[in-house]
Motif scaffolding. Structure first.
Motif, mmCIF file in Angstrom:
data_model
loop_
_atom_site.group_PDB
_atom_site.id
_atom_site.type_symbol
_atom_site.label_atom_id
_atom_site.label_comp_id
_atom_site.label_asym_id
_atom_site.label_seq_id
_atom_site.Cartn_x
_atom_site.Cartn_y
_atom_site.Cartn_z
ATOM 1 N N ILE A 226 0.768 -1.188 0.125
ATOM 2 C CA ILE A 226 -0.150 -0.174 -0.051
ATOM 3 C C ILE A 226 0.801 1.140 -0.137
ATOM 4 C CG2 ILE A 226 -2.100 -1.137 0.988
ATOM 5 C CD1 ILE A 226 -1.342 0.476 3.552
ATOM 6 N N LYS A 227 2.136 1.145 0.084
ATOM 7 C CA LYS A 227 2.919 2.264 0.227
ATOM 8 C C LYS A 227 3.390 2.678 -1.271
ATOM 9 C CE LYS A 227 5.585 1.790 4.285
ATOM 10 N NZ LYS A 227 6.316 0.518 4.559
ATOM 11 N N ILE A 228 3.047 1.698 -2.262
ATOM 12 C CA ILE A 228 3.336 1.921 -3.796
ATOM 13 C C ILE A 228 2.362 2.881 -4.330
ATOM 14 C CG2 ILE A 228 3.566 0.965 -6.057
ATOM 15 C CD1 ILE A 228 4.106 -1.595 -4.617
ATOM 16 N N ASN A 229 3.064 4.135 -4.808
ATOM 17 C CA ASN A 229 2.493 5.195 -5.512
ATOM 18 C C ASN A 229 3.412 6.121 -6.285
ATOM 19 O OD1 ASN A 229 2.960 7.807 -4.253
ATOM 20 N ND2 ASN A 229 2.256 6.617 -2.311
ATOM 21 N N GLY A 230 3.067 6.764 -7.253
ATOM 22 C CA GLY A 230 3.737 7.440 -7.917
ATOM 23 C C GLY A 230 3.518 7.254 -9.586
ATOM 24 N N GLU A 231 4.252 7.824 -10.213
ATOM 25 C CA GLU A 231 4.234 7.789 -11.927
ATOM 26 C C GLU A 231 4.338 6.452 -12.048
ATOM 27 O OE1 GLU A 231 5.011 10.854 -14.068
ATOM 28 O OE2 GLU A 231 5.593 12.258 -12.606
ATOM 29 N N ARG A 232 4.040 6.208 -13.437
ATOM 30 C CA ARG A 232 3.668 4.791 -14.063
ATOM 31 C C ARG A 232 4.923 3.910 -14.062
ATOM 32 N NH1 ARG A 232 4.599 2.588 -19.049
ATOM 33 N NH2 ARG A 232 5.208 4.652 -19.985
ATOM 34 N N GLU A 233 6.124 4.270 -14.491
ATOM 35 C CA GLU A 233 7.087 3.336 -14.400
ATOM 36 C C GLU A 233 7.625 2.789 -13.273
ATOM 37 O OE1 GLU A 233 10.354 3.847 -17.185
ATOM 38 O OE2 GLU A 233 8.956 5.029 -18.780
ATOM 39 N N ALA A 234 7.730 3.690 -12.244
ATOM 40 C CA ALA A 234 8.310 3.589 -11.141
ATOM 41 C C ALA A 234 7.427 2.454 -10.266
ATOM 42 C CB ALA A 234 8.697 4.594 -10.328
ATOM 43 N N ALA A 235 5.879 2.964 -10.247
ATOM 44 C CA ALA A 235 5.129 2.198 -9.671
ATOM 45 C C ALA A 235 4.892 0.844 -10.078
ATOM 46 C CB ALA A 235 3.763 2.936 -9.681
ATOM 47 N N VAL A 236 4.810 0.685 -11.728
ATOM 48 C CA VAL A 236 4.726 -0.601 -12.106
ATOM 49 C C VAL A 236 5.883 -1.496 -11.846
ATOM 50 C CG1 VAL A 236 4.567 -1.914 -14.408
ATOM 51 C CG2 VAL A 236 3.054 0.078 -13.704
ATOM 52 N N ALA A 237 7.190 -0.895 -11.663
ATOM 53 C CA ALA A 237 8.256 -1.600 -11.381
ATOM 54 C C ALA A 237 8.268 -2.224 -9.953
ATOM 55 C CB ALA A 237 9.430 -0.786 -11.499
ATOM 56 N N ALA A 238 7.429 -1.226 -8.933
ATOM 57 C CA ALA A 238 7.538 -1.550 -7.714
ATOM 58 C C ALA A 238 6.624 -2.834 -7.478
ATOM 59 C CB ALA A 238 7.224 -0.294 -6.701
ATOM 60 N N LEU A 239 5.353 -2.746 -8.207
ATOM 61 C CA LEU A 239 4.514 -3.736 -8.269
ATOM 62 C C LEU A 239 5.123 -5.038 -8.607
ATOM 63 C CD1 LEU A 239 1.467 -1.820 -9.385
ATOM 64 C CD2 LEU A 239 1.606 -2.816 -7.199
ATOM 65 N N ARG A 240 5.795 -5.220 -9.984
ATOM 66 C CA ARG A 240 6.437 -6.349 -10.168
ATOM 67 C C ARG A 240 7.495 -6.909 -9.287
ATOM 68 N NH1 ARG A 240 5.743 -4.337 -16.393
ATOM 69 N NH2 ARG A 240 3.612 -5.211 -16.616
#
Lengths: 432, 432
Positions: A226-240
Motif C-alpha cells: 500500500i506504500k506503492i504510489n507515483g508515476e507509472r514506470e516506477a510504480a509498475v516496477a515496484a509492483l512487479r
C-alpha cells in the motif's frame, strides 16, 4: 390567517441568484466538456421502482432512500422511490433500450439525486451528480478507463485552478495479491482497513491487520504494497518487484500500466498516478478505481471518483454489460469551493445591461435598444418602475454590468450613454 | 437469480439519446432567451413541506401530489412532498430571501415538477416547466405583463415555426362586467361556462348561462362580450362600446390596452391579440391572462400560458408581492411537436467526429487530433474496440457526422481523411 413556516427543508441547498449563476456556469462547463468528449446525454426519471433501486444496494442506501407515495392511489402505482444515484437508473435504461443503442454506449447524465443523509455541514439530501459512463456489450476496451478519467479531468480543469492529482488503482491487483497470500476469504475486511489507512497512523493500520489474525510476514507484504504510489514506470516496477505469482495480480498490473500510459498520451503525465491506497468502498468495482484530490487542500477529500464494473445490469438481464464511469458530485463540491473561497474568478452577475426608460413614451425605443443588444448575445433587463431614479440606479448596480437611462433626448437622438457600473466608465452607443 | 421488471414507470417520459439531444437543444434555447431578457435563474428544492405546497391548492392538486417518506426516519423530517409547480416554491423563496433580493425580481426557473395524473397519452407525471416571473414588492408595473409575454414569445419562436397567436384577456374586465350586471355572486360559475365556451356550441353556452338563471338581456350582453377578439384598437373600441359603468371594468380595459400597445412596440402587432374567451382556470389570477395557440394546429391547445396575480405569497407573509408569470410546459409540448412531425429541422446527432485508431500504437496521435478538434468546439468520440472495421464504421454512422480512421500512415504523416457520413464527401486535414 395562519402563517406557514417558510424556512427551507434541512439538507437542501438553495442559492441566491448571484451564487446560482456561478453554480450554473460550472455545471454548464462540465456538461460542455463531457459533450466535447463525445458522450451522449440522457435523462432518466427521478422516480424509479423501489425493487430496481434496491436490487444491489447495501444497508445504508436502503435506510437513506426516499419513498414516494401518491396521495390518491391510481391502479398502476408500483412501490416507488427517488433515485439515489445515476448508475442504477442507467442499468435499467440500458436493458430496456438495448436494441436501440449502439455499443460501446458513451453516456452522460446530469441531474438531481436524493439521499436522506443525516444533516451535516456540506452534506446534502438533494444533490447534483454529473456522470459519464461507457457501457460495452460483452466486452469493453480498457482504453475507456483512461477516457472517462481524461474527460472528468478536462471538465474539472475548467473551474478548479489548484493542482489536481488523480490517484488510480486496480482492484485486480489487490485481489490478486490477497489470493497469492491466501487471504482471499477475508479480502473484504482487508479492503476496509486499507480504505481507512489514510485516516489513521501506520501503527493503527498494522494493528487492524493483526486483529484480522494475519501473519507478520503477510502484513509486511501488505504494508509494502500500500506504500506503492507515483508515476507509472516506477510504480509498475515496484509492483512487479513484489514478485507475486498470480494471474489476477498480473492482469491488474498490466491494466494499470496501460491506463496510465494512455493517460500520458492524453497529456496527463504527472497528474494521473498509481496509488495502491485507493480502494473505493463500493462493492461493484472490479478493475480500475480512481479518486481525485487537490494536494494543496488535502482536507477537502476526493472531488471526483469512479471505476470499472464488470457487469452493469446483472440484476436485470443475463447479458453482460461491462462499464466504467465517473461522477462529479457538484452540490457538495460547490459548497467546498465556496467555503474555501475558491470561486473568486467567477462573474456573479448574469445580466449585462439594465435599461431605464424614464416614461412609457420611451418604451418603444427602449425595446429596440434591448433587441439590438440581445442580438449581440447580451442579457438585457428593462426596468419598469415609477420609483425615483436613485432607486432605479441602485437596482441596476445590484443586477447588471452596465446601465443606460433612456429619456426623451435619447429616444429622439437614438443614442444612449451606458455607464459601466463598477468602473464608472461611460460610452455612448448610436442606434440605427 | 430473480430478474426484475425493467420497464419504465408509466407516465414518465424517457427518450433515446438522439431525441434527447433535440429536447435539450430546445430547452437550452428557451433558457438562453429567458437569460437574454434579463431574467435571473434560481433553483428551489424538488421536495417542499406539504403544508407549503397545499396552502393554496384546490382538490385536484391535493389528489395528485406525491408525498415523500424517508425509509428510516430522522428527527427533523417534516411532512414533505414533491413540488407540482414552480410558483409555490417561488413564493416561499421570495419570502425567505426577501432581504437579499432586489425588486422587481425578474426570475426564471427551469426544472422538473411532479403530478400523479392519470395515465393518458401526452400527459406526464414528471415534466419540465420553464417559467419566467416578475415579482414586485408592494407594486409592480403593468409593463411587466407585456415583458413576460414578449419573453415567452421570443423563446417559443426559436423552435416553433408555424404562426403563433397570443390571446390576451384581463380578469378585471370580466369581473367588472359581472359586477355591473349584478352577477358577481355567481361569477365563478360564469367563468367556468366561458372557459368551456370554445369546446361547445354557442347554443350550449347560452343554455349553460340560462341554467344559472341569468336573464335574457344579461346573457345577450355576456355573449356579445365573449365574441370580442382581435387587434388592440378594434377590440378596445368594442369593449368601450359595451358602455359598462364600472371602475374595475374600465381599469381592466385600460390595462389590456396598455399591455397590447407595449407588445406592439415590442414588434408583436398581429401576434398578441385581445380575446375575451380567455379565462385561465386558476383562481389566483387577478389581471392579465393569456394563452398561446398555433392557429394552423388548433387541436394542440395552448402551448404556453400565464397571467398576473395580486399577491404571490399571501399565505406566508403580510407583505404584498404582486407578480406576473408564464410557463412553458416543455415535456408535453415536446411530445406534441414530435407527434406532429414538427421537429424536422433539428439535428439529432450530438457528436461531430468519431475517430477510429486502428491499434493502440495510434492512441497518442488520435488523442492529439481529438484535442485539436475539441478546441474548435467539436464533439469528438474516440472509438476503442477490437471489432471489425465494418462494425466500427456502423457505430460511427449511427453516432456522428464525420468519421476518421487513424492507422500507421495517418500517424506518421499527421494527416487524417474525414468522411462526411451522410454525403460521403471526403476532406483531408493536416495536423501540426
Amino acid at each position: 390567517m395562519k402563517r406557514i413556516n417558510t424556512s427551507a427543508i434541512s439538507g437542501m441547498q438553495e442559492l441566491l441568484p448571484n451564487t446560482q449563476v456561478i453554480f450554473n456556469t460550472i455545471k454548464d462547463q462540465i456538461a460542455r466538456m463531457y459533450h466535447l468528449h463525445g458522450y451522449q446525454y440522457i435523462e432518466t426519471p427521478t422516480i424509479e421502482r423501489t425493487d430496481i433501486l434496491l436490487a444491489k444496494a447495501g444497508g445504508d442506501t436502503e435506510k437513506q432512500i426516499y419513498k414516494v407515495v401518491k396521495t390518491a392511489e391510481t391502479a398502476d402505482e408500483a412501490d416507488q422511490a427517488l433515485r439515489f444515484d445515476h448508475t442504477v437508473p442507467l442499468a435499467r435504461y440500458v436493458v430496456e433500450h438495448e436494441s436501440d443503442l449502439t455499443f460501446p454506449f458513451k453516456v452522460t447524465q446530469i441531474g438531481r439525486n436524493f439521499r436522506g443523509e443525516r444533516s451535516q455541514k456540506g452534506r446534502f439530501r438533494e444533490f447534483y451528480q454529473l456522470d459519464v459512463d461507457v457501457i460495452g456489450r460483452n466486452t469493453l476496451s480498457i482504453a475507456y478507463d483512461a477516457d472517462v478519467v481524461e474527460t472528468a479531468y478536462a471538465a474539472l480543469k475548467t473551474f478548479i485552478k489548484p493542482k489536481m492529482l488523480i490517484r488510480i488503482s486496480n482492484r485486480k491487483i489487490l485481489s490478486g495479491l490477497l489470493e497469492a497470500l491466501d487471504l482471499a476469504e477475508i479480502s473484504k475486511d482487508i479492503f476496509d482497513v486499507i480504505d481507512h489507512a489514510e485516516k489513521v497512523t501506520a501503527e493503527q493500520t498494522k494493528s487492524a491487520l493483526e486483529a484480522l489474525k494475519i501473519s507478520a510476514d503477510k502484513i509486511a507484504k501488505i504494508l509494502d504494497f500500500i506504500k506503492i504510489n507515483g508515476e507509472r514506470e516506477a510504480a509498475v516496477a515496484a509492483l512487479r518487484a513484489l514478485e507475486i505469482k498470480n494471474d489476477k495480480f498480473e492482469a491488474g498490473v498490466a491494466e494499470i500500466d496501460f491506463v496510465l500510459k494512455t493517460l500520458e498520451q492524453h497529456g496527463l503525465a504527472g497528474v494521473a498516478i498509481a496509488d495502491m491506497l485507493i480502494i473505493r468502498g463500493l462493492d461493484y468495482y472490479t478493475g480500475t478505481v480512481f479518486e481525485t484530490i487537490l494536494p494543496e487542500y488535502k482536507g477537502i477529500g476526493s472531488i471526483c471518483s469512479g471505476g470499472r464494473y464488470e457487469n452493469l445490469a446483472s440484476n436485470y438481464t443475463d447479458q453482460s454489460f461491462p462499464g466504467v464511469g465517473i461522477s462529479i458530485g457538484l452540490t457538495r463540491l460547490f459548497y467546498i469551493l465556496e467555503s474555501n473561497q475558491m470561486l473568486g474568478e467567477f462573474q456573479s452577475t448574469s445580466v449585462d445591461y439594465v435599461l431605464i426608460p424614464l416614461s412609457d413614451a420611451e418604451y418603444g425605443f427602449t425595446s429596440q435598444v434591448a433587441e439590438t443588444l440581445r442580438k449581440e448575445g447580451k442579457s438585457v433587463d428593462i426596468l419598469y418602475s415609477d420609483k425615483k431614479l436613485g432607486d432605479k440606479m441602485k437596482y441596476a448596480s445590484k443586477n447588471a454590468k452596465y446601465v443606460g437611462v433612456i429619456g426623451e433626448n435619447e429616444a429622439e437622438s437614438r443614442s444612449v450613454e451606458f455607464k459601466q457600473l463598477i468602473s464608472g466608465e461611460k460610452e455612448t452607443i448610436q442606434f440605427a
